[in-house]
Design a protein around this motif. Sequence first.
Motif, PDB file in Angstrom:
ATOM      1  N   THR A   4       0.812  -1.217   0.000  1.00 18.87           N
ATOM      2  CA  THR A   4       0.000   0.000   0.000  1.00 18.87           C
ATOM      3  C   THR A   4       0.842   1.262   0.000  1.00 18.87           C
ATOM      4  OG1 THR A   4      -0.099   0.099   2.428  1.00 18.87           O
ATOM      5  CG2 THR A   4      -1.821  -1.174   1.290  1.00 18.87           C
ATOM      6  N   ASP A   5       2.089   1.158   0.491  1.00 18.57           N
ATOM      7  CA  ASP A   5       2.960   2.329   0.619  1.00 18.57           C
ATOM      8  C   ASP A   5       4.379   1.970   0.212  1.00 18.57           C
ATOM      9  OD1 ASP A   5       1.690   4.807   2.447  1.00 18.57           O
ATOM     10  OD2 ASP A   5       0.648   2.875   2.630  1.00 18.57           O
ATOM     11  N   VAL A   6       4.940   2.787  -0.682  1.00 14.94           N
ATOM     12  CA  VAL A   6       6.316   2.625  -1.113  1.00 14.94           C
ATOM     13  C   VAL A   6       7.133   3.771  -0.538  1.00 14.94           C
ATOM     14  CG1 VAL A   6       7.883   2.617  -3.089  1.00 14.94           C
ATOM     15  CG2 VAL A   6       5.694   1.392  -3.214  1.00 14.94           C
ATOM     16  N   VAL A   7       8.128   3.438   0.272  1.00 14.87           N
ATOM     17  CA  VAL A   7       9.042   4.417   0.849  1.00 14.87           C
ATOM     18  C   VAL A   7      10.438   4.052   0.362  1.00 14.87           C
ATOM     19  CG1 VAL A   7       9.986   5.415   2.967  1.00 14.87           C
ATOM     20  CG2 VAL A   7       7.578   4.734   2.871  1.00 14.87           C
ATOM     21  N   ARG A   8      11.062   4.940  -0.405  1.00 15.45           N
ATOM     22  CA  ARG A   8      12.353   4.637  -1.023  1.00 15.45           C
ATOM     23  C   ARG A   8      13.101   5.925  -1.312  1.00 15.45           C
ATOM     24  NH1 ARG A   8       9.746   2.470  -6.763  1.00 15.45           N
ATOM     25  NH2 ARG A   8       8.846   4.460  -7.431  1.00 15.45           N
ATOM     26  N   GLY A   9      14.327   5.820  -1.821  1.00 10.33           N
ATOM     27  CA  GLY A   9      15.162   6.985  -2.043  1.00 10.33           C
ATOM     28  C   GLY A   9      14.675   7.882  -3.165  1.00 10.33           C
ATOM     29  N   GLU A  10      14.999   9.154  -3.049  1.00  7.86           N
ATOM     30  CA  GLU A  10      14.531  10.157  -4.003  1.00  7.86           C
ATOM     31  C   GLU A  10      15.051   9.912  -5.415  1.00  7.86           C
ATOM     32  OE1 GLU A  10      14.615  15.039  -4.465  1.00  7.86           O
ATOM     33  OE2 GLU A  10      15.061  14.132  -2.526  1.00  7.86           O
ATOM     34  N   ASP A  11      16.153   9.178  -5.571  1.00  6.84           N
ATOM     35  CA  ASP A  11      16.675   8.893  -6.902  1.00  6.84           C
ATOM     36  C   ASP A  11      15.713   8.042  -7.731  1.00  6.84           C
ATOM     37  OD1 ASP A  11      17.330   6.933  -4.913  1.00  6.84           O
ATOM     38  OD2 ASP A  11      18.605   5.919  -6.374  1.00  6.84           O
ATOM     39  N   LEU A  12      14.763   7.385  -7.067  1.00  6.63           N
ATOM     40  CA  LEU A  12      13.793   6.553  -7.786  1.00  6.63           C
ATOM     41  C   LEU A  12      12.485   7.290  -8.082  1.00  6.63           C
ATOM     42  CD1 LEU A  12      14.361   3.193  -5.908  1.00  6.63           C
ATOM     43  CD2 LEU A  12      15.038   3.746  -8.245  1.00  6.63           C
TER      44      LEU A  12
END
Length: 306
Positions: free
Chosen positions: A194-202
């Motif tokens: 439901t939620d994707v938390v990842r680096g800003e480069d993506l």
Amino acid sequence: MGYRGRFAPSPTGPLHEGSLVAALASWLDARAHRGAWLVRIEDIDTPRCPPGTDEIILGQLAALGLHPDEPPVWQSRRSARYQAALDRLVSADLAYGCACTRAEIAAAYERTIGPRPKHGELVYPGTCRNGTQGRPARAWRFRVQGQVDWQDRRLGPQSQDVAQAVGDFVLKRADGLWAYQLAVVVDDADQGVTDVVRGEDLADNTPRQIALQRALGLPTPRYLHTPLVMAADGHKLSKQNGAAAIDLAAPAARLREAATRLGLRGLPTPEDVGGLLAAAVTAWAASIPGVTGEHGAAATMPQSPH
């Protein structure tokens, strides 16, 4: 459905400071929402994944107290699911075979668009959109249409004309390997993320993934892209530029450093991993809109400089 988040490292090398920040952010967001946290090993690019690196990463996460709530999933074992998604897109005329080599794409780009960029995407000029003129297909591409607008929980409103930014992008490569964009969309849906938390480069990958989700009739998760950890030369810290593996001699200290990079302040001097993580969850919940519904005073996540 309740909150389900994930951390999805590519096992091209051990976790470093930058990947720890992404791992911790995804874990904190899941815990603050009292949801599930999953780990997915994104090893579809098998030539770049040294044997055993996946187990090294899982061991690092365990040493840091970041334990998934379900058994990890390996992308390299899910080819049938990706093929089924590609077949659906081809049947709907939303994907097509491409016979072009990279050199041919570059030449066509220069003829139809202009000088090829030194950096960034080489936009596919649509050479095989209407057929390969009898040549065998080497790769499979998604037929892009229009603009994608979306809302990032940290970066705010985002928009990209995918056709102009990247063109019809690859779903299955000429070497037979699955492209990241298709695999991640299928996996997120199958795992109920439901939620994707990842680096800003993506963040610039997100419009392509949303376009695929819509084409396949899949739900779109919420997205939050975290600040990047920069190397001394000003570039993103990464395995490609020699980022060192996390020093696990003092795991609580490493977690506190990562939490500080996420803008979490007032954390106790770490004595144990459990205590540090508990304090970080409280600070995260107070700082992120959508968890408590308002900004708290404990922390403010760094904003994008862009």
